[in-house]
Design a protein around this motif. Structure first.
Motif, PDB file in Angstrom:
ATOM      1  N   ARG A  33       3.050   0.017  -1.790  1.00 33.35           N
ATOM      2  CA  ARG A  33       2.534  -0.605  -0.571  1.00 33.35           C
ATOM      3  C   ARG A  33       3.464  -1.692  -0.038  1.00 33.35           C
ATOM      4  O   ARG A  33       3.706  -1.779   1.165  1.00 33.35           O
ATOM      5  CB  ARG A  33       1.139  -1.188  -0.856  1.00 33.35           C
ATOM      6  CG  ARG A  33       0.479  -1.827   0.365  1.00 33.35           C
ATOM      7  CD  ARG A  33      -0.868  -2.436   0.000  1.00 33.35           C
ATOM      8  NE  ARG A  33      -1.456  -3.136   1.127  1.00 33.35           N
ATOM      9  CZ  ARG A  33      -2.264  -2.576   2.028  1.00 33.35           C
ATOM     10  NH1 ARG A  33      -2.544  -1.289   1.945  1.00 33.35           N
ATOM     11  NH2 ARG A  33      -2.769  -3.285   3.015  1.00 33.35           N
ATOM     12  N   LEU A  89      10.741   7.121   6.542  1.00 35.98           N
ATOM     13  CA  LEU A  89       9.658   6.190   6.857  1.00 35.98           C
ATOM     14  C   LEU A  89       9.660   5.834   8.336  1.00 35.98           C
ATOM     15  O   LEU A  89       8.614   5.832   8.996  1.00 35.98           O
ATOM     16  CB  LEU A  89       9.773   4.923   6.023  1.00 35.98           C
ATOM     17  CG  LEU A  89       9.483   5.034   4.529  1.00 35.98           C
ATOM     18  CD1 LEU A  89       9.563   3.659   3.875  1.00 35.98           C
ATOM     19  CD2 LEU A  89       8.118   5.650   4.281  1.00 35.98           C
ATOM     20  N   LEU A 127      -0.111   2.101   8.237  1.00 29.63           N
ATOM     21  CA  LEU A 127       0.126   1.872   6.812  1.00 29.63           C
ATOM     22  C   LEU A 127      -0.752   2.773   5.955  1.00 29.63           C
ATOM     23  O   LEU A 127      -0.284   3.364   4.969  1.00 29.63           O
ATOM     24  CB  LEU A 127      -0.124   0.405   6.475  1.00 29.63           C
ATOM     25  CG  LEU A 127      -0.033   0.034   4.993  1.00 29.63           C
ATOM     26  CD1 LEU A 127       1.367   0.303   4.454  1.00 29.63           C
ATOM     27  CD2 LEU A 127      -0.425  -1.422   4.777  1.00 29.63           C
ATOM     28  N   ALA A 179       0.623   6.183   6.009  1.00 27.95           N
ATOM     29  CA  ALA A 179       1.870   6.237   5.241  1.00 27.95           C
ATOM     30  C   ALA A 179       1.577   6.268   3.742  1.00 27.95           C
ATOM     31  O   ALA A 179       2.252   6.980   2.980  1.00 27.95           O
ATOM     32  CB  ALA A 179       2.745   5.035   5.583  1.00 27.95           C
ATOM     33  N   GLU A 180       0.561   5.534   3.313  1.00 29.57           N
ATOM     34  CA  GLU A 180       0.189   5.562   1.896  1.00 29.57           C
ATOM     35  C   GLU A 180      -0.277   6.943   1.478  1.00 29.57           C
ATOM     36  O   GLU A 180      -0.024   7.381   0.351  1.00 29.57           O
ATOM     37  CB  GLU A 180      -0.895   4.523   1.626  1.00 29.57           C
ATOM     38  CG  GLU A 180      -0.407   3.086   1.676  1.00 29.57           C
ATOM     39  CD  GLU A 180      -1.508   2.087   1.415  1.00 29.57           C
ATOM     40  OE1 GLU A 180      -1.327   1.224   0.543  1.00 29.57           O
ATOM     41  OE2 GLU A 180      -2.559   2.156   2.091  1.00 29.57           O
ATOM     42  N   TYR A 191       6.713   5.531  -2.443  1.00 25.40           N
ATOM     43  CA  TYR A 191       6.902   4.145  -2.006  1.00 25.40           C
ATOM     44  C   TYR A 191       5.624   3.368  -2.306  1.00 25.40           C
ATOM     45  O   TYR A 191       4.522   3.841  -2.017  1.00 25.40           O
ATOM     46  CB  TYR A 191       7.190   4.071  -0.506  1.00 25.40           C
ATOM     47  CG  TYR A 191       8.453   4.777  -0.071  1.00 25.40           C
ATOM     48  CD1 TYR A 191       9.695   4.176  -0.216  1.00 25.40           C
ATOM     49  CD2 TYR A 191       8.389   6.041   0.498  1.00 25.40           C
ATOM     50  CE1 TYR A 191      10.852   4.818   0.192  1.00 25.40           C
ATOM     51  CE2 TYR A 191       9.543   6.701   0.909  1.00 25.40           C
ATOM     52  CZ  TYR A 191      10.774   6.084   0.757  1.00 25.40           C
ATOM     53  OH  TYR A 191      11.916   6.732   1.160  1.00 25.40           O
ATOM     54  N   LEU A 235       6.333  -0.151   1.837  1.00 29.45           N
ATOM     55  CA  LEU A 235       5.893   0.388   3.130  1.00 29.45           C
ATOM     56  C   LEU A 235       5.684  -0.731   4.143  1.00 29.45           C
ATOM     57  O   LEU A 235       6.096  -0.617   5.301  1.00 29.45           O
ATOM     58  CB  LEU A 235       4.605   1.188   2.947  1.00 29.45           C
ATOM     59  CG  LEU A 235       4.712   2.493   2.156  1.00 29.45           C
ATOM     60  CD1 LEU A 235       3.328   3.080   1.909  1.00 29.45           C
ATOM     61  CD2 LEU A 235       5.582   3.515   2.887  1.00 29.45           C
TER      62      LEU A 235
END
Length: 646
Positions: free
Chosen positions: A587, A555, A574, A577-578, A585, A590
């Motif tokens: 939310r 991450l 974010l 990353a989602e 992972y 994260l």
């Protein structure tokens, strides 16, 4: 939509010289593109008539039919929220021009003629078409509308930041300085090429390279849409090979030789492109050349809705690691050789006789040891010029201890074992610290004692201390100031943790080491990451796992790449990353580690401001002498307030 816009390439079915059929196929493709939520769509060169009409281009019925077909398409798309580029022949100024017509919501925004007209090999376009340089008029009444015409047109979205479109046609890309190069300098972020590129042996690879290079040089998105198999096969075959590329990366392409119409779409990141242009300060210098294009007419348009259901592009969860496994070997070889060459050159320059390195049995020191050994091989000197030192402390486990000793023995280097327990206990006594209190003083005392030992051994052996800390640790400040933070040359300073793991695995399976050494490397790869500064658990296993404390390195490496490479807002980081870590992972997790990254990155800058020398190996580096200059007391408020709202 976080700066994304969905663009597409459409290769419809086609009949040569049948404008009515071609119009219907184009409208079918537009409807398919609507389903895919495309906002910028590109068709092939002369897509209303077909590229291979030859002397039929002298026929008035064909020219009239193409104009009427474009008029019908404009009327049929009056309620379509999309920018559409269609190829059409245009008669003007006693000449014929091969044009791209750009439409939006029923309006013909402009006509852009082809500039470079090929007349070699299988191409005879000068027989029919003139260059945009021969154009006299700047406007024309065409398909029932008054329309600007010229190669000096750019098309800018009023309500989509960063969306400016430039057009060129086929051969324009294949010349030394394509028109799109100047369009990009004047702000075009999305470059559309309406093409009819016939297929030849090995041409697809060259076409990919050409499009990729132009997108990279222009720091732009580039759509190359080529004519399909409906074209005449009298002297050539067309495959419909079309590409969508962003800044050198091919995001998508069509299937070649498909008998059916195709629409391929991908999301391109306008924010990424504009950020990249600001970072590359040489980007605009081309405009100082005397032959540079000096003026463009800018045509504005509006898109009503640029949202989409899901992101239509891959987001790598390991941006520092090549996604293409076929290129992994060459990438690892290149990075490893940069490390080896940098260390060897420093050893030569300082006239050092010995490379001194602390070996913990962990990933970072293992990679640094492998680099040190290969540096000796590179210099043609025995490996015993490497002095590996294992320094057991209060947290050392049997697993890492034996891996360290066994690896050093298998590589044929000098080995020393120096326990730091007594020295640390003496220091605790000197400063009045209770050794049962396992706080930061307890941990950092050990790290600094190890660094002192290495530095003093280097003095004894006319040596150079090789640093082991990696890029991820530098970003998080996960190092003891003036402890493992310090060395005489940090070979891993440009290598993030996820790439350290890949490099060690690459060496382990390369066949260049003994079977025993490779087995040890594989066990190191399976060992939890830990500084081993706290005592082991009751079973003698590692009790201090780094990723439990600061967060998963996969991450943090992802955050590091998106934040430093592109300067994105926390909400976009974010969102990406989602997309990248779906199902792995949630939310909340994260957000937790993203906030931790921002917090640590800002407060730990003072450690990066005084880093030892070390080689840059990739796009990112945190050296204050290279890529990253930041005040050690900069405020994180703007970033943290945004992150808190997530």
């Amino acid at each position: 939509m976080y700066g994304f816009i969905r663009i597409g390439a459409a290769v419809p079915r086609l009949k040569v010289a049948d404008c009515i059929y071609n119009k219907e196929q184009i409208l079918d493709a537009i409807r398919e593109a609507q389903k895919q939520q495309v906002k910028v769509l590109t068709f092939p060169e002369l897509s209303l008539t077909g590229y291979t009409c030859a002397d039929l281009f002298f026929q008035q019925p064909l020219l009239h039919g193409a104009q009427e077909a474009l008029k019908d398409i404009a009327a049929a798309t009056a309620d379509v929220d999309m920018v559409i580029a269609v190829g059409v022949p245009v008669a003007l100024d006693n000449q014929l021009f091969n044009c791209a017509a750009l439409l939006c919501r029923g309006r013909i925004l402009g006509l852009v003629p082809k500039t470079f007209i090929p007349n070699y090999s299988e191409f005879y376009e000068e027989r029919w078409f003139s260059s945009s340089r021969d154009l006299i008029s700047e406007e024309i009444t065409f398909a029932g509308q008054r329309v600007p015409i010229g190669a000096d047109l750019l098309f800018s979205a009023e309500n989509v930041p960063g969306l400016k479109i430039g057009l060129e046609i086929c051969e324009d890309l294949w010349v030394p300085i394509p028109p799109s190069s100047y369009a990009a300098l004047y702000g075009a972020t999305v470059l559309l090429n309406l093409s009819a590129s016939n297929e030849l042996a090995s041409k697809p690879l060259y076409r990919r390279q050409l499009v990729s290079q132009q997108a990279s040089r222009c720091l732009a998105a580039y759509v190359y849409t080529s004519a399909g198999i409906g074209e005449s096969t009298q002297d050539a075959v067309f495959s419909g090979h079309s590409l969508i590329c962003e800044n050198g990366v091919i995001l998508g392409e069509t299937e070649s030789f498909s008998r059916e119409g195709q629409v391929v779409s991908r999301d391109v990141d306008l924010e990424l492109l504009t950020n990249e242009r600001r970072r590359h300060t040489t980007f605009m210098e081309q405009l100082s050349q005397p032959d540079a294009q000096r003026f463009y007419r800018e045509i504005s348009f509006r898109l009503e809705d640029t949202s989409f259901d899901r992101l239509a592009r891959a987001v790598s969860d390991a941006p520092f690691v090549p996604a293409d496994t076929s290129s992994l070997d060459s990438r690892c070889q290149n990075i490893f050789q940069i490390q080896v060459t940098g260390l060897a050159r420093r050893m030569e320059h300082t006239h050092a006789n010995t490379l001194v390195i602390g070996i913990s049995g962990g990933l970072d020191s293992t990679l640094a040891l492998l680099v040190s050994v290969k540096a000796c091989d590179y210099l043609g000197i025995p490996r015993d010029h490497v002095l590996g030192v294992t320094m057991p402390g209060f947290g050392t486990t049997d697993r890492t201890y034996h891996n360290a000793l066994d690896l050093m023995a298998s590589l044929g280097i000098q080995t020393r074992e120096i326990s730091i327990r007594d020295a640390a206990l003496q220091h605790f006594s000197d400063i009045g610290h209770d050794p049962s209190v396992h706080d930061v003083t307890y941990e950092n005392t050990q790290a600094r004692e190890r660094t002192q030992i290495l530095m003093d051994l280097a003095n004894q052996a006319n040596g150079l201390v090789v640093g082991t800390g990696d890029l991820s640790e530098l970003a998080l400040g996960w190092a003891t100031y003036n402890g493992d933070h310090m060395s005489m040359y940090g070979v891993n300073a440009g290598v993030p943790k996820t790439l350290v793991r890949v490099l060690v695995h690459w060496v382990a399976q390369s066949g260049t080491l003994s079977e025993k050494a490779s087995d040890i490397l594989f066990d190191v790869l399976d060992t939890p990451i830990s500084p081993e500064l706290l005592p082991p658990d009751q079973e003698g296993k590692i009790n201090q796992k780094t990723e439990d404390l600061v967060g998963p390195y996969e991450l943090h490496d992802f955050f590091l790449f998106q934040i430093l490479r592109f300067g994105f807002h926390p909400d976009k980081v974010l969102y990406l990353a989602e997309q990248a870590f779906q199902q792995r992972y949630d939310r909340d997790t994260l957000v937790k580690w993203l906030k931790n990254f921002y917090r640590r990155f800002f407060i730990q800058q003072f450690k990066r401001s005084c880093l030892p020398d070390g080689p840059k190996v990739g796009a990112l580096c945190l050296s204050p002498r290279s890529d990253w200059r930041m005040p050690s007391d900069a405020s994180s408020r703007l970033w943290m307030e945004e992150a808190e709202k997530l």
